[in-house]
Structure formats: structure tokens, C-alpha cells
Design an enzyme around this catalytic site. Structure first.
Site, PDB file in Angstrom:
ATOM      1  N   SER A 514       0.851  -1.154  -0.049  1.00 49.55           N
ATOM      2  CA  SER A 514       0.247  -0.246   0.045  1.00 49.55           C
ATOM      3  C   SER A 514       0.826   1.094   0.063  1.00 49.55           C
ATOM      4  O   SER A 514       0.686   2.277  -0.775  1.00 49.55           O
ATOM      5  CB  SER A 514      -1.014  -0.079   1.305  1.00 49.55           C
ATOM      6  N   VAL A 517       2.344   1.844  -3.492  1.00 49.09           N
ATOM      7  CA  VAL A 517       1.483   2.461  -4.547  1.00 49.09           C
ATOM      8  C   VAL A 517       1.275   3.767  -4.200  1.00 49.09           C
ATOM      9  O   VAL A 517       1.248   4.702  -5.258  1.00 49.09           O
ATOM     10  CB  VAL A 517       0.124   1.607  -4.304  1.00 49.09           C
ATOM     11  N   HIS A 518       1.198   4.052  -3.008  1.00 51.26           N
ATOM     12  CA  HIS A 518       1.047   5.807  -2.676  1.00 51.26           C
ATOM     13  C   HIS A 518       2.128   6.591  -3.209  1.00 51.26           C
ATOM     14  O   HIS A 518       2.231   7.633  -3.452  1.00 51.26           O
ATOM     15  CB  HIS A 518       0.833   6.046  -1.248  1.00 51.26           C
ATOM     16  N   GLU A 519       3.286   5.970  -3.077  1.00 52.46           N
ATOM     17  CA  GLU A 519       4.533   6.558  -3.275  1.00 52.46           C
ATOM     18  C   GLU A 519       4.633   6.709  -4.915  1.00 52.46           C
ATOM     19  O   GLU A 519       5.106   7.746  -5.372  1.00 52.46           O
ATOM     20  CB  GLU A 519       5.722   5.943  -2.992  1.00 52.46           C
TER      21      GLU A 519
END
Length: 581
Positions: A514, A517-519
Site C-alpha cells: 500500500s 502504491v501511494h509513493e
């Protein structure tokens, strides 16, 4: 009797097939042959792996109440009819003692918007001021953006074609099917990201396309994983059915009609109570089967031939396995006949892709009709919130961002810019907190509820009371329920079942994925890899561990204060790091 595969002097096999063993380890198949001996009524079982056949018997003898919930994948989530917390149709919300604070919040937002518009009119002569944010959104490639999003929405139809190829036998999901699917998913995401770089889009276009492509990517993965798994069970059930029919000496026509009557239960669809009673009867193990399985196991251990009664025990075992497989292939269908492979249609695929959920099921709870007045209300609220967000960004965030840009253009060193870091952070604290709350309400209350109403999707539990969180793991579960359900099923549980990870290791893998993916989103937004968001998210792990210590366990108020401090400072701290450094 179990012996090696030396059948040079044996009669031709009466039955050939495969049994499967599922315990805590990975699934394996056991080839078996049932042969007649020279003595009438006696049979021999030959297998390449006697231990595996013994394991099959152990499953049913050690777990007499075993059900499809415990043995099969994708039985972990349940969709129910429910309303979102802030929905005016929710009687719990309208009668809440805190409803007045909700009214006060939106009254304050309206007054803030009026104040901003009045200041813009006084200074610039227009309600929007200089209007840089709005110009940024519409000055470039608006039509190309729409066409790109349309292509992104329709290209996943390839997943349906792939599942049809798997069902028809052109591909095997457990061998090449999942490889083709993952190659396609990587290509899909890579092309979407490359296109944003190639077109040199502003951050508004980039964020929209990247987030939407990630959403569609998760939908594709869930659809393919679920149907690919069902294809394996379907083939196994067909194999066991054909061997069982030959063992019982049934004709294909009669066996097909019996199978249809026992597994589909179409006549019972009009009466749910009768259907549930019939399902309980079908999936209940025969009372004497456990004793017969013990007899089978002892016969295998002693190496004696199977007599006709023990062959009947094997027949009952095959029937029970077939009924379990039929139950899984029907999924949670109780009002429709959308069980595998009838669900492999373009209508079902498009239906799932338009629903506000990332987890595929054969059937969802649906509302009886569409309330178009409700849709209009949520649509109007969506555009109204977007206007407020643009006004906040234009008045309080955009000037700070341009100030940091001018610092870099003036040639200021990192050390000099870091001296301005505390002031930039303090200037962004309150507008970012405002944008954070508005983003939550825009997506999870307005957009998803509008889409759910149009698609008649009845489970509106898109979020829980995340504002009462006492730890960041609770926030991760309650803030974004659709993504949490996807990670729970396809990352957390899949890591445990596929790679045999412990629950702690699976949790770490899920959290790290998670964060990555945010990065990735920040990389597409700022066009550079810094890892600030990844580091900040991973720093939540020590805070989660701290919340479970004796010091903070049960301290709900203190835990909630720590949580809100993180939410209040996190977005502005993150943006300041990317802007200054």
C-alpha cells in the site's frame, strides 16, 4: 490397496480421475485408478502418491464439520444492505446528537466560500480571482483526457476474453493464465503512467488518470483471480462428476439431469427458506461416512483390496466433494443464477466495472429501484465541493506553492530553503486539513453513493467512523473500505494461502505494498522519486505497535489525539518536503 504404478499385469482401469487435498498447505492433485481384481466385487486403488490420498481422508475424518468456508478461497467477505454514515437517508445519522455539528461545518464552509468570493471581487474584480487552478484544469488536452479515460475503461475487456479462453480449455489458469493476466496488468499500468509523462500533463490530469487506472487495475485483478480460481474448481468438479457417473454406471443424460437438480436447485429459488434447508442437507456429511472413511483408511494401510461397500464409501466421498465444489461455484447467489460459468458475460463484466467496489462477487445486494432525485442531489454536492476545493487551493495553497517555486528559480540552496520550511508547513496546515476532509466527503460520500444508486448497489459501507480511530491500523481499515477489502482478500489472505506467510508477515507485506502504491502516485505527481510518503507510512508501524502496549492500551482519548495529530500534520508535512527539497 495402495501400491506402485506397475500395471503391466493388471486389468484395464475401471475409473481414472483426480482427487484433491487441501489442508493448511498448497493444493495438490492425486491421480488415482480404480481397477477390478480377479475376485468379484473387489477393487484396487493405485496412485503415484499414497500419502496424498491418505491426506484427503484425514481432512474429512479430522474435520467432520468441514465446510466450503474453511477449505476454499474467496469466502472471506460478505456484502450487506447498509447506508453510509453521513447519508441523510440513514436514520441513525439524522437522529444523532452530533448532527448539529455537521450542519455547523457546512454552514462554515459556505460562509468561507462567500468570504473568498467577496475578497476576489474586491481585489481582482472577479469571483475567482486570478483563476490559475481552473485554467490549469482546462487549458490543455481536455478532450485527450476524456478519450484516454474511455480507453482505460474498455481495454480491461481483455480479462473477459482471457477467462473465456481459460474456461474453454485453451489456457490453464494455474499454469499460463495467471502469467498472461499479470503481464497484461503490468502493461496496462505502465502504459497509463507513460502516457501521462508523454503528454506532459498538469498534476490535475495526472492524478485523475493514475488513480483511475489503479482503480480499474484492482478490479481486473479481483475479477481474474476469482474467476480463474473458479475455473480450476469447475474443471475438478467436472472430472469428479464424470468419474462418479462411470463408477455408478449412469448414463450421461441421467447424470446430467441429476447433477442439475442437486446443484442448481432452480425450483427452490422461489423459496429462500427451502433453498437454505436444501443446501444444509446437501452439504451435511452423511452420518455413517466418517466410519466408512476410517474403514477406507485402514484398508489402505493394511494393503487389502477394497470391497463393494468400501467402493460405495469412496462414491459417497466423491459425491460430498462434488457438492462442496458446487456450493463454491454458486458463490453467494441466492436470488439469481449468476454462478460460474454463467457469469462470464459482457453484461456481468460491465456491471462489475461500474459498481463502486473493487472486490468481485457473483452476486451483490441490490436496491429495488433508482432514486434519480438522490442521484441529482449527490451530483450537485459533488460539483459544489469541487468548487470549494478549488477556492481553498487558489486562495491558500497555490500562493505557497508558487513561493517555493520562486525560491528554486532564484537559486536558493537547500539549506536556505530549509530555513523557510517551518513557515511553509504552518501555512499549509489548515488548508490541507480542509482539503483532506473535503476529499473524503467528495469521494466516499458523494461520488460513490451516486454511482451506487445508479448501479443499484445496496452495500453503501464505503467507510466507517475513522474519525474515532485510536490507532493507524484502525484508520486503515475504516477510512477506505473498498480498498481495504481488496487488500484483505487479494494481498493479505492470498499471501497466507499462496506463500504460507504468517499473519504478521502478511500484514507487513500488505502495508508495504500500500505504501509503495501511494509513493507511485507521488512519483507521477512530482515527477521525481523521493520516498517521503513511503517513509512516513512505514513510520506508522511503530505507532501501531505503541498503541498496543500497556501504556496506550485502553487510552482511547490519548490514542485519538495521537491519530489526529498525525492526520493534521501529515499531508502538509509531506507536501512541504516535496516542495522545499
Amino acid at each position: 490397496m495402495i501400491r506402485d504404478q506397475d500395471n503391466s499385469h493388471s486389468p484395464a482401469p475401471l475409473v481414472q480421475g483426480q482427487l484433491s487435498a487441501e489442508n493448511d498447505g498448497p493444493r495438490r492433485r492425486v491421480p488415482f485408478e480404480l481397477r477390478e481384481t480377479s475376485c468379484a466385487g473387489q477393487y484396487l486403488i493405485t496412485t503415484e502418491d499414497a500419502e496424498m490420498l491418505q491426506e484427503i481422508l484425514d481432512i474429512h475424518m479430522e474435520k467432520p464439520g468441514v465446510s466450503s468456508n474453511g477449505r476454499f478461497l474467496f469466502r472471506d467477505l460478505k456484502f450487506t444492505r447498509q447506508l453510509s454514515t453521513f447519508d441523510r437517508q440513514n436514520p441513525t445519522f439524522s437522529s444523532s446528537q452530533f448532527h448539529g455539528f455537521f450542519v455547523l461545518f457546512w454552514l462554515g464552509v459556505v460562509l468561507l466560500l462567500v468570504k473568498v468570493a467577496a475578497n476576489n471581487w474586491r481585489i481582482y474584480g472577479t469571483l475567482w480571482g486570478k483563476n490559475e487552478i481552473l485554467c490549469l484544469m482546462f487549458h490543455k488536452d481536455v478532450l485527450v483526457l476524456g478519450v484516454t479515460d474511455l480507453v482505460l475503461c474498455w481495454s480491461p475487456t481483455l480479462c473477459l476474453v482471457l477467462q473465456w479462453a481459460v474456461f474453454k480449455g485453451y489456457l490453464r489458469w494455474s499454469r499460463t493464465g495467471w502469467i498472461v493476466q499479470n503481464i497484461w496488468q503490468a502493461t496496462y499500468l505502465g502504459v497509463a503512467i507513460w502516457w501521462t509523462y508523454h503528454r506532459d500533463w498538469p498534476w490535475t490530469h495526472t492524478v485523475f488518470i493514475v488513480l483511475h487506472s489503479l482503480t480499474i487495475l484492482m478490479k481486473q485483478h479481483s475479477y481474474a483471480s476469482y474467476n480463474g480460481y473458479l475455473s480450476e474448481l469447475f474443471k475438478k468438479r467436472e472430472l469428479l462428476q464424470s468419474r462418479l457417473h462411470r463408477l455408478e454406471g449412469q448414463s450421461p443424460d441421467s447424470s446430467a439431469s441429476q447433477d442439475q437438480a442437486s446443484t442448481i436447485q432452480e425450483t427452490d429459488l422461489q423459496n429462500i427458506a427451502d433453498l437454505e434447508q436444501e443446501e444444509h442437507r446437501r452439504l451435511s456429511k452423511p452420518p455413517n461416512l466418517d466410519q466408512e472413511l476410517v474403514s477406507l483408511a485402514k484398508t489402505m494401510e493394511t494393503g487389502t483390496p477394497l470391497d463393494s461397500l468400501q467402493v460405495q464409501s469412496l462414491t459417497r466421498l466423491l459425491r460430498y466433494e462434488i457438492d462442496l465444489l458446487s456450493d463454491v461455484l454458486k458463490g453467494k447467489c441466492s436470488l439469481t443464477k449468476n454462478y460460474y460459468p454463467r457469469n462470464l458475460t459482457l453484461k456481468d463484466f460491465c456491471d462489475f466495472n461500474t459498481m463502486p467496489t473493487l472486490v468481485y462477487e457473483l452476486e451483490y445486494p441490490r436496491t429495488e429501484r433508482i432514486d434519480w432525485l438522490y442521484v441529482a442531489e449527490k451530483t450537485a454536492a459533488t460539483f459544489g465541493i469541487i468548487v470549494v476545493m478549488i477556492a481553498v487551493s487558489q486562495s491558500w495553497i497555490y500562493p505557497v506553492v508558487m513561493y517555493t517555486v520562486r525560491m528554486k528559480e532564484a537559486g536558493m540552496t537547500v539549506q536556505q530553503r530549509m530555513q523557510e520550511f517551518p513557515w511553509v508547513l504552518s501555512d499549509l496546515l489548515f488548508p490541507f486539513m480542509m482539503e483532506y476532509l473535503l476529499t473524503f466527503y467528495l469521494i466516499w460520500e458523494c461520488v460513490l453513493n451516486a454511482v451506487a444508486e445508479i448501479t443499484r448497489f445496496a452495500d453503501r459501507g464505503f467507510y466507517a467512523a475513522w474519525w474515532n480511530s485510536t490507532s493507524f491500523d484502525q484508520f486503515a481499515r475504516d477510512w477506505n473500505r473498498p480498498v481495504h477489502s481488496f487488500l484483505l482478500r487479494h494481498v493479505y489472505h492470498s499471501s497466507i494461502s499462496t506463500f504460507q506467510l504468517s499473519r504478521l508477515s502478511a500484514s507487513l507485506v500488505t502495508f508495504f505494498l500500500s505504501a509503495c502504491v501511494h509513493e507511485l502516485i507521488m512519483l507521477c505527481l512530482f515527477r521525481r522519486l523521493r520516498g517521503y510518503l513511503l517513509i512516513l507510512q512505514m513510520c506508522q508501524l511503530p505507532l501501531v505497535a505503541l498503541s498496543r502496549t500497556r501504556l496506550l492500551r485502553g487510552q482511547r482519548l490519548l490514542g485519538n489525539v495521537i491519530f489526529w495529530l498525525g492526520i493534521f500534520t501529515g499531508p502538509s508535512l509531506l507536501c512541504s518536503l516535496y516542495l522545499i527539497i
